[in-house]
Design a protein around this motif. Structure first.
Motif, PDB file in Angstrom:
ATOM      1  N   ASN A   1       3.679   0.110   0.967  1.00  0.00           N
ATOM      2  CA  ASN A   1       2.552   0.347   0.066  1.00  0.00           C
ATOM      3  C   ASN A   1       1.252  -0.074   0.760  1.00  0.00           C
ATOM      4  N   PRO A   2       0.293   0.846   0.948  1.00  0.00           N
ATOM      5  CA  PRO A   2      -0.948   0.483   1.646  1.00  0.00           C
ATOM      6  C   PRO A   2      -1.825  -0.519   0.899  1.00  0.00           C
ATOM      7  N   THR A   3      -1.553  -0.753  -0.384  1.00  0.00           N
ATOM      8  CA  THR A   3      -2.354  -1.731  -1.120  1.00  0.00           C
ATOM      9  C   THR A   3      -1.801  -3.150  -0.990  1.00  0.00           C
ATOM     10  N   TYR A   4      -0.710  -3.304  -0.268  1.00  0.00           N
ATOM     11  CA  TYR A   4      -0.127  -4.636  -0.088  1.00  0.00           C
ATOM     12  C   TYR A   4      -1.085  -5.559   0.669  1.00  0.00           C
ATOM     13  N   THR A   5      -0.961  -6.833   0.367  1.00  0.00           N
ATOM     14  CA  THR A   5      -1.670  -7.851   1.141  1.00  0.00           C
ATOM     15  C   THR A   5      -0.881  -8.140   2.416  1.00  0.00           C
ATOM     16  N   ALA A   6      -1.506  -8.853   3.347  1.00  0.00           N
ATOM     17  CA  ALA A   6      -0.843  -9.168   4.620  1.00  0.00           C
ATOM     18  C   ALA A   6       0.483  -9.916   4.427  1.00  0.00           C
ATOM     19  N   PRO A   7       0.556 -10.932   3.544  1.00  0.00           N
ATOM     20  CA  PRO A   7       1.848 -11.604   3.350  1.00  0.00           C
ATOM     21  C   PRO A   7       2.945 -10.669   2.836  1.00  0.00           C
ATOM     22  N   GLU A   8       2.588  -9.731   1.944  1.00  0.00           N
ATOM     23  CA  GLU A   8       3.583  -8.797   1.424  1.00  0.00           C
ATOM     24  C   GLU A   8       4.063  -7.852   2.525  1.00  0.00           C
ATOM     25  N   VAL A   9       3.142  -7.369   3.335  1.00  0.00           N
ATOM     26  CA  VAL A   9       3.505  -6.501   4.454  1.00  0.00           C
ATOM     27  C   VAL A   9       4.371  -7.263   5.453  1.00  0.00           C
ATOM     28  N   ASN A  10       3.991  -8.503   5.721  1.00  0.00           N
ATOM     29  CA  ASN A  10       4.739  -9.331   6.667  1.00  0.00           C
ATOM     30  C   ASN A  10       6.187  -9.503   6.230  1.00  0.00           C
ATOM     31  N   HIS A  11       6.395  -9.766   4.945  1.00  0.00           N
ATOM     32  CA  HIS A  11       7.765  -9.923   4.425  1.00  0.00           C
ATOM     33  C   HIS A  11       8.582  -8.672   4.677  1.00  0.00           C
ATOM     34  N   GLN A  12       8.008  -7.514   4.401  1.00  0.00           N
ATOM     35  CA  GLN A  12       8.760  -6.270   4.567  1.00  0.00           C
ATOM     36  C   GLN A  12       9.025  -5.980   6.035  1.00  0.00           C
ATOM     37  N   LEU A  13       8.027  -6.194   6.881  1.00  0.00           N
ATOM     38  CA  LEU A  13       8.221  -5.965   8.322  1.00  0.00           C
ATOM     39  C   LEU A  13       9.346  -6.828   8.872  1.00  0.00           C
ATOM     40  N   GLU A  14       9.338  -8.085   8.470  1.00  0.00           N
ATOM     41  CA  GLU A  14      10.343  -9.018   8.978  1.00  0.00           C
ATOM     42  C   GLU A  14      11.730  -8.685   8.441  1.00  0.00           C
ATOM     43  N   ASP A  15      11.816  -8.411   7.133  1.00  0.00           N
ATOM     44  CA  ASP A  15      13.105  -8.135   6.514  1.00  0.00           C
ATOM     45  C   ASP A  15      13.710  -6.835   7.050  1.00  0.00           C
ATOM     46  N   ALA A  16      12.854  -5.826   7.258  1.00  0.00           N
ATOM     47  CA  ALA A  16      13.334  -4.525   7.725  1.00  0.00           C
ATOM     48  C   ALA A  16      13.606  -4.502   9.224  1.00  0.00           C
ATOM     49  N   GLY A  17      13.097  -5.487   9.970  1.00  0.00           N
ATOM     50  CA  GLY A  17      13.283  -5.508  11.412  1.00  0.00           C
ATOM     51  C   GLY A  17      12.506  -4.417  12.122  1.00  0.00           C
ATOM     52  N   ALA A  18      11.309  -4.125  11.620  1.00  0.00           N
ATOM     53  CA  ALA A  18      10.502  -3.039  12.186  1.00  0.00           C
ATOM     54  C   ALA A  18      10.056  -3.361  13.608  1.00  0.00           C
ATOM     55  N   GLU A  19       9.966  -2.312  14.434  1.00  0.00           N
ATOM     56  CA  GLU A  19       9.571  -2.451  15.841  1.00  0.00           C
ATOM     57  C   GLU A  19       8.111  -2.089  16.072  1.00  0.00           C
ATOM     58  N   VAL A  20       7.528  -1.295  15.183  1.00  0.00           N
ATOM     59  CA  VAL A  20       6.139  -0.863  15.327  1.00  0.00           C
ATOM     60  C   VAL A  20       5.594  -0.579  13.932  1.00  0.00           C
ATOM     61  N   LEU A  21       4.290  -0.782  13.768  1.00  0.00           N
ATOM     62  CA  LEU A  21       3.631  -0.491  12.492  1.00  0.00           C
ATOM     63  C   LEU A  21       2.635   0.633  12.716  1.00  0.00           C
ATOM     64  N   ILE A  22       2.751   1.691  11.901  1.00  0.00           N
ATOM     65  CA  ILE A  22       1.845   2.831  11.985  1.00  0.00           C
ATOM     66  C   ILE A  22       1.019   2.883  10.701  1.00  0.00           C
ATOM     67  N   THR A  23      -0.307   2.929  10.842  1.00  0.00           N
ATOM     68  CA  THR A  23      -1.179   2.878   9.675  1.00  0.00           C
ATOM     69  C   THR A  23      -2.478   3.613   9.972  1.00  0.00           C
ATOM     70  N   ILE A  24      -3.505   3.413   9.139  1.00  0.00           N
ATOM     71  CA  ILE A  24      -4.816   4.020   9.369  1.00  0.00           C
ATOM     72  C   ILE A  24      -5.830   2.908   9.617  1.00  0.00           C
ATOM     73  N   ALA A  25      -6.998   3.293  10.122  1.00  0.00           N
ATOM     74  CA  ALA A  25      -8.010   2.303  10.522  1.00  0.00           C
ATOM     75  C   ALA A  25      -8.426   1.413   9.357  1.00  0.00           C
ATOM     76  N   MET A  26      -8.439   1.960   8.142  1.00  0.00           N
ATOM     77  CA  MET A  26      -8.851   1.185   6.970  1.00  0.00           C
ATOM     78  C   MET A  26      -8.004  -0.075   6.796  1.00  0.00           C
ATOM     79  N   PHE A  27      -6.736  -0.007   7.216  1.00  0.00           N
ATOM     80  CA  PHE A  27      -5.813  -1.123   7.019  1.00  0.00           C
ATOM     81  C   PHE A  27      -5.528  -1.886   8.313  1.00  0.00           C
TER      82      PHE A  27
END
Length: 519
Positions: A97-123
């Protein structure tokens, strides 16, 4: 055991991946994606080429087969290409969800084991903060990349001509996050087979197959409703999507008029606007044949108001992330007021007494259980939650109270689970409560959903404040939460109480908060 089986013939299980299924009916010369605000267009040939080029680039950088990429972007054509590029390369996408805060994004990245994050300049700033402590070193930016981040064009590589082989029945292609029936967000493991069969189930009973229709896609692609029912279903049907990065009623109405969309897929707050907002009268919406609402129950009065105002069918569907997402739709645009549709092909249902876990008598209410090939593989890293949700012989406990009529239509009447549905988004009380009690002046907290005409439900908080603090206003609490949680998880009502009612085992007695004893 009373099993209610779909009245429609089963669709065959396919060996295709979701991207192979989407490619199947795309006309290379036809426009398949339009960026709503700008009018930028993408043909079928361009889309397929983009997917294959990005898949080659992901593989070349080590983010392809067996890897998880995180995609945090609004509804733009590039979202669709990136999702399918990962799938084509044999990878997994976790949609954020692009409206997530950094801690919420961090939790998902860590739990999912993501290797790269793709987003837009706004975020970009949130992304930079969110990757700290994760395995991610690189951030890819779809539009104009800040220094130190990878532009999307640099990600493209030699086209990957063939689908990377995967086991479609077991390979997890997407990891959306859901609160399930209770608790904090969990990764929902959906396989290629889950997605493909649900696409085929939906196409079999909606009249979309072969129609090559255009629709306006404002429902977020990071959510399974937008990802599947709009992105994958429409593209697999050879149709076209007009994307909206965020919902704006005026733009939404103008795009319907301009593109003459016959069907809409919406959520109850938008249904309310179509039924009552004066702006609707300024646009020619005579093209509409069906307005379908899902994500939360739609009141029969609102559905009737839409039908009368727009001269169209207003129908409902039912599903959840764990169902890829659909289990019930109003077939071929024909529904019943108040009903959430009939079971899709290959789908079985039970209505189970919540106390005895025995099937109820026909026509009586109970918890809706669903079984079918669209049921998720389970929750990532959470076998206990999986066992609680998927029980005996593959039945998924939905947490919703329902009844089924003699025509096999399901009516959702209440919710067993504690989840709050705010404008179609899931808000877990436990997550909000944890954030509230982290406030230095809040000793205890409980959250419930309160009915709201516009939003479906809004979160209402009950808090116990420290003795040294004379008062704590709603504005104080909202300001504190805004730094920790996404806007849709915000508290809308605040009650200061002396104590939170709890059972002997320490569980919050939410029913006491909803229905306080009379004096």
């Amino acid at each position: 055991m009373t099993i209610y089986k779909s009245t429609f013939p089963d669709v065959p299980l396919s060996e295709a991946t979701i991207t192979q299924r989407v490619f199947e009916n795309i006309d290379p010369k036809m426009t398949v994606l339009i960026d709503g605000p700008t009018g930028r267009k993408c043909t079928g040939a361009q889309f397929i080429q983009d997917v294959k080029s990005l898949a080659g680039g992901l593989e070349a950088r080590g983010w392809g087969a067996g890897k998880t990429i995180a995609l945090m972007a609004p509804n733009i054509p590039e979202f669709c290409a990136l999702f399918h590029a990962s799938a084509w390369a044999g990878g997994t996408v976790t949609t954020i969800n692009p409206t997530y805060t950094a801690p919420e994004v961090n939790h998902q990245l860590e739990d999912a084991g993501a290797e790269v994050l793709i987003t837009i300049a706004m975020f970009a700033d949130i992304a930079k903060e969110a990757i700290k402590g994760t395995r991610i070193n690189d951030i890819v930016i779809i539009d104009e990349a800040p220094a130190g981040m990878i532009p999307l064009d640099d990600l493209r590589g030699p086209p990957m001509d063939a689908q990377t082989p995967v086991d479609v029945a077991s390979h997890v292609v997407v990891l959306p996050y859901s609160s399930g029936t209770t608790g904090l967000p969990k990764g929902v493991m959906l396989t290629h087979q889950n997605l493909v069969v649900n696409v085929d189930q939906i196409l079999a009973v909606t009249g979309l197959a072969g129609a090559r229709e255009t629709t306006v896609a404002f429902l977020p692609f990071f959510h399974i409703y937008g990802l599947q029912v709009l992105q994958n279903v429409y593209m697999a049907a050879g149709g076209c999507l007009v994307t909206m990065p965020r919902f704006d009623l005026e733009l939404f109405l103008s795009l319907i008029e301009a593109h003459k969309t016959p069907k809409l897929w919406i959520v109850p707050p938008v249904a309310l606007a179509l039924a009552k907002h004066p702006m609707v009268d300024k646009y020619d919406l005579s093209c509409l044949e069906q307005v379908n609402s899902a994500a939360a129950p739609l009141g029969a009065d609102v559905a009737e108001a839409i039908s009368q105002r727009l001269g169209t069918h207003a129908t409902q569907a039912y599903g959840m992330t764990e169902l890829s997402p659909a289990s019930h739709v109003s077939p071929f645009g024909k529904g019943k007021l108040g009903a959430s549709g009939a079971a899709l092909p290959n789908t079985e249902c039970r209505i189970v007494d919540t106390q005895t876990l025995k099937d109820t008598a026909p026509g009586q209410e109970g918890e809706l259980w669903v079984r079918g090939p669209q049921v998720m593989a389970g929750y990532l890293n959470n076998p206990e939650a999986t066992r609680e949700s998927i029980v005996e012989n593959g039945w998924l406990r939905t947490g919703d109270i329902a009844r089924i009529d003699g025509d096999s239509f399901v009516y959702i009447t209440d919710r067993l689970k504690e989840l709050i549905k705010y404008k179609g988004f899931q808000v877990a009380p436990a997550e909000l409560e944890a954030a509230l009690v982290s406030h230095p002046d809040i000793l205890d907290a409980a959250v419930i959903g309160v009915p709201d005409d516009e939003s479906g439900e809004v979160p209402a908080a009950f808090i116990v404040i420290a003795q040294h603090r004379e008062a704590l206003s709603l504005e104080d609490v909202q300001s504190y939460l805004s730094q920790r949680l996404a806007p849709y998880k915000q508290v809308h009502l605040l009650n200061v109480v002396e104590a939170i009612p709890k059972s002997a085992s320490g569980k919050i007695l939410r029913r006491v908060l909803r229905d306080p004893p009379t004096t």
